[in-house]
Design a protein around this motif. Structure first.
Motif, short mmCIF file in Angstrom:
data_model
loop_
_atom_site.label_atom_id
_atom_site.label_comp_id
_atom_site.label_asym_id
_atom_site.label_seq_id
_atom_site.Cartn_x
_atom_site.Cartn_y
_atom_site.Cartn_z
N TYR A 138 15.07 -0.62 -36.62
CA TYR A 138 14.16 -1.23 -35.66
C TYR A 138 14.55 -0.95 -34.21
O TYR A 138 13.90 -1.44 -33.29
CB TYR A 138 14.06 -2.73 -35.90
N GLY A 139 15.60 -0.20 -33.98
CA GLY A 139 15.92 0.28 -32.64
C GLY A 139 16.30 -0.78 -31.63
O GLY A 139 16.11 -0.59 -30.43
N ILE A 140 16.87 -1.91 -32.10
CA ILE A 140 17.23 -3.00 -31.20
C ILE A 140 18.65 -2.81 -30.68
O ILE A 140 19.58 -2.60 -31.46
CB ILE A 140 17.10 -4.36 -31.92
N GLY A 169 24.26 -9.78 -28.25
CA GLY A 169 23.59 -11.06 -28.11
C GLY A 169 22.35 -11.20 -28.97
O GLY A 169 21.67 -12.21 -28.92
N LYS A 170 22.06 -10.20 -29.81
CA LYS A 170 20.87 -10.25 -30.65
C LYS A 170 21.27 -10.22 -32.12
O LYS A 170 22.39 -9.87 -32.47
CB LYS A 170 19.94 -9.08 -30.31
N SER A 171 20.32 -10.57 -32.98
CA SER A 171 20.64 -10.68 -34.40
C SER A 171 20.85 -9.31 -35.05
O SER A 171 21.52 -9.21 -36.07
CB SER A 171 19.51 -11.43 -35.13
N TYR A 172 20.25 -8.28 -34.48
CA TYR A 172 20.40 -6.94 -35.03
C TYR A 172 20.90 -5.99 -33.94
O TYR A 172 20.47 -6.04 -32.81
CB TYR A 172 19.05 -6.42 -35.57
N ASP A 173 21.80 -5.10 -34.31
CA ASP A 173 22.33 -4.10 -33.38
C ASP A 173 22.19 -2.73 -34.01
O ASP A 173 23.06 -2.27 -34.75
CB ASP A 173 23.80 -4.40 -33.06
N GLY A 230 11.82 -12.68 -38.69
CA GLY A 230 12.06 -13.69 -37.66
C GLY A 230 11.91 -13.21 -36.22
O GLY A 230 11.68 -12.04 -35.93
N GLU A 231 12.09 -14.12 -35.31
CA GLU A 231 11.89 -13.93 -33.88
C GLU A 231 12.70 -12.80 -33.27
O GLU A 231 12.26 -12.16 -32.32
CB GLU A 231 12.21 -15.23 -33.15
N PRO A 232 13.91 -12.49 -33.77
CA PRO A 232 14.69 -11.42 -33.13
C PRO A 232 13.97 -10.08 -33.06
O PRO A 232 14.36 -9.21 -32.31
CB PRO A 232 15.92 -11.33 -34.02
N PRO A 242 16.63 -3.22 -41.01
CA PRO A 242 16.61 -3.33 -39.54
C PRO A 242 17.63 -2.44 -38.85
O PRO A 242 17.42 -2.00 -37.73
CB PRO A 242 16.92 -4.81 -39.29
N VAL A 243 18.78 -2.16 -39.52
CA VAL A 243 19.81 -1.31 -38.95
C VAL A 243 20.18 -0.24 -39.96
O VAL A 243 20.56 -0.54 -41.09
CB VAL A 243 21.07 -2.13 -38.58
#
Length: 525
Positions: free
Chosen positions: A133-135, A139-143, A169-171, A246-247
């Motif tokens: 997901y490229g986040i 400080g975020k749920s996914y890196d 979820g919101e992240p 997500p990662v």
């Protein structure tokens, strides 16, 4: 002592009279639905050709707004002209441009089109790196980046669908501008953005003309957008939708070659002034962009993206509010500037030019009210406004009072990033209290917002008698705007900034506009 009591008594009487006059003035305001409809019909007519910035349709619309300002009785703000002209750097991609992934060659106007320009001639051969997901994580749920070095590579990121966001979820509530910003910050040469909201993009991609590009930058950041991301991932990374996390990290080669022919076009802001009284040297700026995206591919016999809701409606609301205020027996204490901004669709160019080239000290501008999309009808003709940016200043209090007097419901904004997609953020960034009135688009009701974006946003369907518009709703919103202007203009104290902008969201939009954006369609439709 007797003189002091007399002076105090007179001052109190004067202040009381001002307050009574302001209340009386706002209660007697009524918007004319016939005028509103006429403005919308004129500016979104086929003869305006979608009002694309720099072209005849936009210029004709500017002339129409200029004439309306004159007819209302507004004064020019800059010398004797209502126009504030500026130049647009533009370009057109050469037909020889291509994108090669493995054995597949994507051809210009067959498989992709461009939105941003890196250089006149650009070529890159590198690896694509799929990062889920490229986040960008701290400080975020996914890196997604973690310890991955993407410098000089093309990042591939899957923009979460509504289903993904609900499940995870919101992240994951990050828009495409934010994802592009993270890729740029990490030193990537570009971003392949994979989108997967079923049906939401196909119509939009096919409706707009993306053959013309603008804003040349020298860093060669490429931005490619694929509308069927799951098929892209399966074809080039050999992974099915069910196995996407997500990662993750997967690689594949890519080669991109582009050639741009550059030129300049002209646009302008249209500005009219309503002179104030005892505080005339202070200004409220009301903005609404009048440009749209022009002409695209023919769909069901129609190729013109009329921009009836986006944003002929907002300009109509501004014009009618200006008429109501000018016709009022009592003028506002502060002056009001009505600014129809050009080239908003190209990255807030008109509003940025306005704030960068003010003929007065910026300290004399006390507030900005931005209007974009009014009269949108969803299920009910109950007038509705959503306030974007209210968390950054105290202007919401004035507007909520005005809405209450107008019989208009006020909703909360559950998608804060929308504020950063409007001219309002340019004023906020300059330190001017600013609020975006998203009239008639109940963003707090997600289904309504998605219906608009899927079916009308930047499409040939955003046209009178096709898109859902209610001039009764628009009238209520216009009255709210006019009353809000009076309440802010007549108040003894200026609006104040109460919290800082989200610098991450702001930079994501400013940086992403500097990217090279290609809407890719043919291969994965």
């Amino acid at each position: 002592m007797a003189h002091t009591r007399v002076i105090v008594f007179i001052c109190l009487q004067f202040i009381s009279a001002l307050a009574w006059t302001s209340v009386a003035q706002t209660k007697n305001m009524s918007a004319d639905t016939t005028r509103l409809k006429h403005h919308v019909m004129t500016m979104s007519h086929d003869s305006m050709r979608g009002r694309r910035a720099g072209y005849e349709g936009e210029q004709k619309t500017a002339s129409y707004i200029e004439n309306q300002f004159q007819n209302i009785g507004l004064s020019p703000f800059i010398g004797t002209s209502y126009l504030q002209p500026f130049l647009l750097p533009r370009g057109r991609i050469n037909a020889s441009s291509y994108v090669i992934i493995n054995e597949d060659t994507l051809r210009y106007l067959t498989d992709f089109s461009t939105y941003e320009v890196p250089e006149k001639r650009s070529e890159i051969e590198s690896d694509m790196v799929f990062l889920g997901y490229g986040i960008d994580g701290p400080g975020k749920s996914y890196d997604a980046y973690g310890g991955n070095d993407v410098h000089g590579k093309i990042v591939v990121a899957l923009q979460p669908s509504l289903i993904d966001r609900t499940r995870l979820g919101e992240p994951l509530n990050y828009d495409h501008m934010q994802l592009a910003s993270w890729a740029r910050t990490r030193g990537a040469r570009g971003l392949v953005l994979l989108e997967n909201n079923p049906g939401s993009n196909k119509k939009r991609f096919n409706s707009a003309s993306y053959s013309e590009v603008y804003r040349p930058f020298s860093d060669n950041f490429f931005w490619i957008s694929i509308q069927n991301g799951y098929a892209f991932i399966q074809r080039y990374f050999n992974i099915t939708q069910e196995r996407i996390e997500p990662v993750m990290k997967l690689t594949a080669p890519v080669r991109i070659n582009t050639r741009i022919d550059g030129y300049w076009l002209k646009s302008a802001n249209v500005i009219g002034k309503l002179e104030g009284t005892d505080l005339a040297n202070e200004y409220i700026v009301v903005t609404a962009h009048y440009d749209h995206i022009g002409v695209g591919k023919k769909i069901n016999g129609d190729s013109i993206c009329n921009g009836m809701l986006d944003n002929a409606s907002g300009v109509a609301t501004m014009l009618e509010a200006a008429r109501m205020l000018y016709s009022s027996q009592t003028k506002p204490r502060r002056s009001v500037l009505f600014v129809a901004t050009g080239a908003e669709e190209m990255g807030f160019i008109g509003s940025q030019y306005f704030t960068d080239h003010l003929p007065i000290p910026q300290s004399q501008i006390i507030a900005n009210i931005n209007l974009d999309i009014t009269g949108y009808y969803y299920k009910s003709e109950e007038p509705y406004v959503t306030l974007l940016g209210a968390e950054y200043n105290n202007m919401g209090d004035f507007i909520e009072d005005a809405a209450d007097e107008s019989g208009v419901r006020v909703g909360s904004n559950t998608i804060p990033s929308f504020f950063y997609r409007s001219d309002a953020v340019v004023f906020a960034r300059a330190g001017i209290p600013s609020i975006h009135i998203a009239c008639g688009l109940p963003i707090s009701e997600m289904k309504s917002g998605m219906e608009y974006f899927m079916n009308y946003y930047h499409q040939t369907t955003d046209e009178l008698y096709k898109a859902p518009v209610s001039f009764k709703i628009m009238a209520g919103q216009t009255e709210t705007v006019a009353r809000s202007i009076i309440k802010i203009a007549d108040h003894d104290k200026r609006p104040v900034i109460t919290s800082d902008l989200d610098s991450e969201k702001w930079m994501s939009w400013r940086e992403a506009w500097g990217g090279f954006r290609m809407w890719v369609g043919g291969l994965f439709e």
